[in-house]
Design a protein around this motif. Sequence first.
Motif, mmCIF file in Angstrom:
data_model
loop_
_atom_site.group_PDB
_atom_site.id
_atom_site.type_symbol
_atom_site.label_atom_id
_atom_site.label_comp_id
_atom_site.label_asym_id
_atom_site.label_seq_id
_atom_site.Cartn_x
_atom_site.Cartn_y
_atom_site.Cartn_z
ATOM 1 N N TYR A 8 0.890 -1.165 0.000
ATOM 2 C CA TYR A 8 0.000 0.000 0.000
ATOM 3 C C TYR A 8 0.922 1.207 0.000
ATOM 4 O O TYR A 8 1.613 1.465 0.989
ATOM 5 N N TYR A 39 -7.746 4.668 3.812
ATOM 6 C CA TYR A 39 -6.622 4.291 4.662
ATOM 7 C C TYR A 39 -7.079 3.713 6.001
ATOM 8 O O TYR A 39 -6.546 2.702 6.454
ATOM 9 N N PHE A 42 -8.312 0.223 5.609
ATOM 10 C CA PHE A 42 -7.152 -0.622 5.319
ATOM 11 C C PHE A 42 -6.371 -0.892 6.592
ATOM 12 O O PHE A 42 -6.043 -2.039 6.902
ATOM 13 N N TRP A 113 0.895 -5.247 6.023
ATOM 14 C CA TRP A 113 1.220 -4.108 5.169
ATOM 15 C C TRP A 113 2.708 -4.122 4.871
ATOM 16 O O TRP A 113 3.531 -4.013 5.776
ATOM 17 N N TYR A 134 -1.752 -1.934 -3.774
ATOM 18 C CA TYR A 134 -2.553 -0.713 -3.740
ATOM 19 C C TYR A 134 -1.580 0.421 -4.044
ATOM 20 O O TYR A 134 -0.759 0.777 -3.195
#
Length: 182
Positions: A8, A39, A42, A113, A134
């Motif tokens: 991301y 965000y 996520f 992440w 992403y």
Amino acid sequence: MKNKLILYIAMSLDGYIAGKNGDISFLDETPNPSPDLGYEKFYRSLCAVILGGNTYRQIKNDLSPDQWPYEGMPCYVCTRRQPQYDPNVQFTSLPPGRQVLDFITKNHSGNIWLMGGGEIIRCFMHENLIDQYYIYVMPTVLGSGIPLFPPEFPKTNLKLESCKNIGEIVELIYQKNTSTPA
């Protein structure tokens, strides 16, 4: 639930995640879009964060020197340097890739992440470990800087999940393409 490794990240239109000397001020030059980039949603889906040593030092020393922005989130820093103690992160000298991912998935359940930078991303791509990408393309051309995909990246075929503009920003979401060999 299977853990997903998710890259991301935001980049300039010409593919840089930072300008010279790691400057990321271009990220703040575009007005915040409405709706937002998702965000918070996520972040709530995560069980851990992986970042490289340079990214860690930039956050710790430049971007958020007074308070670790991911407090309470397990953060793993892959680094070859001898780290100083930091209660907010766990340092590992394991090479970025399968060994680090296996260690994290044994201890946590949920999405992970992969924050960056480019060199650590390349390591995980070499082993075809990134499940989703992403990528947020900012409406800025930097001309030089730190590329998202520095030289020596492996050829990687991805499957486009979605592409949309959010304000002036383009959101690209790709999946690992499991129908072709890595």
